[in-house]
Design a protein around this motif. Structure first.
Motif, PDB file in Angstrom:
ATOM      1  N   CYS A  14       0.860  -1.182   0.000  1.00  0.00           N
ATOM      2  CA  CYS A  14       0.000   0.000   0.000  1.00  0.00           C
ATOM      3  C   CYS A  14       0.909   1.249   0.000  1.00  0.00           C
ATOM      4  CB  CYS A  14      -0.864  -0.002   1.262  1.00  0.00           C
ATOM      5  SG  CYS A  14       0.146   0.177   2.729  1.00  0.00           S
ATOM      6  N   CYS A 101       2.762   6.259   8.519  1.00  0.00           N
ATOM      7  CA  CYS A 101       1.919   6.454   7.339  1.00  0.00           C
ATOM      8  C   CYS A 101       1.038   7.700   7.535  1.00  0.00           C
ATOM      9  CB  CYS A 101       1.034   5.230   7.142  1.00  0.00           C
ATOM     10  SG  CYS A 101      -0.227   5.507   5.897  1.00  0.00           S
ATOM     11  N   CYS A 200      -8.557   3.412   6.257  1.00  0.00           N
ATOM     12  CA  CYS A 200      -7.696   3.719   5.120  1.00  0.00           C
ATOM     13  C   CYS A 200      -8.383   3.292   3.819  1.00  0.00           C
ATOM     14  CB  CYS A 200      -6.392   2.959   5.316  1.00  0.00           C
ATOM     15  SG  CYS A 200      -5.401   2.844   3.850  1.00  0.00           S
ATOM     16  N   VAL A 203      -6.952   0.198   2.096  1.00  0.00           N
ATOM     17  CA  VAL A 203      -7.386  -1.074   2.685  1.00  0.00           C
ATOM     18  C   VAL A 203      -8.806  -1.405   2.232  1.00  0.00           C
ATOM     19  CG1 VAL A 203      -7.972  -2.233   4.853  1.00  0.00           C
ATOM     20  CG2 VAL A 203      -5.877  -0.941   4.694  1.00  0.00           C
TER      21      VAL A 203
HETATM   22  S1  SF4 Z   1      -2.984   3.132   6.780  1.00  0.00           S
HETATM   23 FE1  SF4 Z   1      -3.328   2.287   4.743  1.00  0.00          FE
HETATM   24  S2  SF4 Z   1      -1.750   3.199   3.452  1.00  0.00           S
HETATM   25 FE2  SF4 Z   1      -1.158   3.488   5.589  1.00  0.00          FE
HETATM   26  S3  SF4 Z   1       0.188   1.767   6.098  1.00  0.00           S
HETATM   27 FE3  SF4 Z   1      -1.872   1.219   6.742  1.00  0.00          FE
HETATM   28  S4  SF4 Z   1      -2.733   0.161   5.004  1.00  0.00           S
HETATM   29 FE4  SF4 Z   1      -0.977   1.255   4.253  1.00  0.00          FE
END
Ligand code: SF4
Length: 293
Positions: A14, A101, A200, A203
């Protein structure tokens, strides 16, 4: 036997994981300094092993005794870190680089904003997950972590005072249904509620694609770390559709008997699964299928 293989479009790193790996690789390249990550940078043991081979060291910042950090670089992983631990690292002399993130940061900030407005913060997710630990560990007051609607109803009954004014946020990787069901449990009561959906999008896209694929395939293979909560959740969602599903950490775990009798096989990886593991999975299925009668 002829086997059709469908690989999910959303099957590898991701954006948050990609970003964290890039930060680590940039720090490692040509550097003579010691580079640590505070906990595994992502939940994929193979990727972590590869980075350790390139010189990355793993630090458990929760241990009472942390190594001498003066001048060393410590990278905060994609899940983020709680404030006390970050301060402990800085006090120990570490140069802290933040690879949290941006979506996790958004959840941390949403929780803080709710707290500042006087709400009791509820995080829907798993209390043991590092991301949730990082969210609640950045608040000044104690927050509550709730995993499901049953827990929510019990908490409301047991905490009449705290539950008058509640601000709810979500762990970034939980499914929408779960988040909604907990919010609904709060809506059954006369509670002043502020809801921030901090799930997210990446996800959600992956989970939706997995559900769509389950309508077309008769075996789903989910590849990713067993310690990765989003990968485990993906496998659980696929299983719940009734489609035969297996979760492997390493494509080598796919055996001849795993795919025997299946003609349409779907492959998807978690947010911390690299593309080479997906490619390896496809190759392995092809070679095993070619040996089947
Ligand atoms: S929040 Fe979403 S983009 Fe960020 S690390 Fe987790 S899965 Fe990946």
């Amino acid at each position: 036997m002829k086997v059709e293989i469908e690989v999910a479009r959303n099957s590898t790193f991701c954006p948050g994981v990609q970003r964290a790996i890039k930060i680590v690789e940039a720090e490692l390249s040509g550097s003579k300094k010691i580079i640590y990550t505070a906990g595994p940078i992502i939940h994929n043991p193979e990727v972590v092993k590869r980075l350790e081979f390139l010189g990355l060291r793993l630090l458990d910042p929760n241990k009472d005794q942390i190594p001498e950090l003066h001048g060393a670089t410590v990278i905060i992983r994609s899940h983020g870190i709680d404030l006390a631990t970050e301060e402990k690292l800085k006090k120990g002399g570490a140069i802290v680089i933040d690879a949290t993130c941006p979506n996790v940061k958004r959840a941390q900030e949403a929780a803080k904003a709710l707290e500042d407005r006087g709400y009791h913060v509820i995080v829907v997710g798993s209390a043991k997950h590092p991301e949730v630990i990082s969210i609640v560990g950045r608040l000044s007051r104690k927050a509550t972590v709730i995993e499901n609607p049953v827990q929510a109803r019990k908490w409301i009954c047991d905490n009449q005072e705290l539950s008058k004014r509640v601000g709810i946020i979500s762990q970034t990787t939980i499914p929408q249904d779960l988040f909604q069901s907990v919010v609904e449990a709060f809506r059954e009561h006369q509670i002043e509620l502020a809801v921030r959906d901090t799930r997210c999008e990446s996800v959600s896209r992956r989970q939706n694609e997995a559900l769509e694929m389950c309508k077309r395939v008769d075996l789903m293979i989910v590849i990713g770390g067993r310690n990765s909560s989003n990968t485990a959740k993906l496998a659980e969602l696929c299983k719940d559709t009734g489609v035969e599903t297996i979760h492997v950490e390493d494509p080598k775990e796919i055996e001849r008997k795993t795919i025997a009798g299946f003609r349409r096989i779907g492959i998807i990886g978690g947010a911390s699964t690299p593309d080479w593991q997906i490619e390896e999975g496809v190759k392995r299925i092809r070679s095993l299928a070619a040996r089947q009668p």
